[in-house]
Design a protein around this motif. Structure first.
Motif, short mmCIF file in Angstrom:
data_model
loop_
_atom_site.label_atom_id
_atom_site.label_comp_id
_atom_site.label_asym_id
_atom_site.label_seq_id
_atom_site.Cartn_x
_atom_site.Cartn_y
_atom_site.Cartn_z
N ALA A 123 0.82 -1.21 0.00
CA ALA A 123 0.00 0.00 0.00
C ALA A 123 0.85 1.26 0.00
N HIS A 124 2.05 1.20 0.57
CA HIS A 124 2.91 2.38 0.67
C HIS A 124 3.75 2.62 -0.57
N SER A 125 4.22 1.59 -1.20
CA SER A 125 5.13 1.83 -2.33
C SER A 125 4.63 1.08 -3.56
N PRO A 126 4.43 1.81 -4.64
CA PRO A 126 4.00 1.16 -5.87
C PRO A 126 5.15 0.40 -6.52
N GLY A 127 4.81 -0.48 -7.38
CA GLY A 127 5.84 -1.21 -8.11
C GLY A 127 5.73 -2.71 -7.95
N LEU A 128 6.63 -3.38 -8.65
CA LEU A 128 6.60 -4.83 -8.70
C LEU A 128 7.26 -5.48 -7.48
N ARG A 129 8.25 -4.83 -6.91
CA ARG A 129 9.02 -5.45 -5.84
C ARG A 129 8.18 -5.85 -4.62
N PRO A 130 7.35 -4.96 -4.05
CA PRO A 130 6.55 -5.40 -2.89
C PRO A 130 5.53 -6.48 -3.25
N ARG A 131 4.98 -6.40 -4.43
CA ARG A 131 4.00 -7.42 -4.84
C ARG A 131 4.66 -8.77 -5.07
N LEU A 132 5.87 -8.76 -5.60
CA LEU A 132 6.61 -10.00 -5.79
C LEU A 132 6.95 -10.64 -4.45
N TRP A 133 7.36 -9.83 -3.48
CA TRP A 133 7.65 -10.37 -2.15
C TRP A 133 6.40 -10.88 -1.46
N SER A 134 5.25 -10.30 -1.78
CA SER A 134 4.00 -10.80 -1.20
C SER A 134 3.70 -12.22 -1.67
N TRP A 135 4.18 -12.58 -2.84
CA TRP A 135 3.98 -13.95 -3.35
C TRP A 135 5.13 -14.86 -2.95
#
Length: 117
Positions: free
Chosen positions: A36-48
């Motif tokens: 929610a704080h930082s856009p981009g692929l990196r946080p979403r990739l770590w979420s998976w």
């Protein structure tokens, strides 16, 4: 061979799975906040990637004895795994972390915008 048994290498996979039960909701809530704080692929990739090993190890433990699949109680075990391990421990904390942070940030930005006008 660890601990004198030939199949004890599975312990390496189950230690993160056992640690996921108490610490997984905290980690997934933090990744939801991060998304929610930082856009981009990196946080979403770590979420998976973060829950892949512990949840995958428990899923393998549930599915691998193929003889159990033909019995009726396997479906109850599988549905319980989906509800608890994937739903309650992994997805729900992520949704709470993301779902609380986005409106809080929007409200904070709205208050900051009105205060300066």
């Amino acid at each position: 061979m660890m601990f004198g048994y030939s199949d004890d290498w599975w312990t390496v996979l189950f230690v993160p799975a056992l640690l996921w039960f108490p610490f997984g909701p905290i980690a997934m809530g933090a990744t939801g906040w991060w998304c929610a704080h930082s856009p981009g692929l990196r946080p979403r990739l770590w979420s998976w990637l973060l829950p892949a090993l512990p949840v995958g190890a428990m899923a393998a433990n549930l599915v691998l004895p193929w003889e159990r699949v033909s019995r009726n109680e396997w479906l109850d075990d599988f549905l319980g795994f989906l509800w608890v391990y994937i739903g309650a421990i992994t997805v729900l904390p992520w949704l709470l972390g993301d779902g609380i942070t986005r409106p809080a940030r929007a409200l904070r930005a709205r208050r900051a915008g009105h205060g300066s006008v």
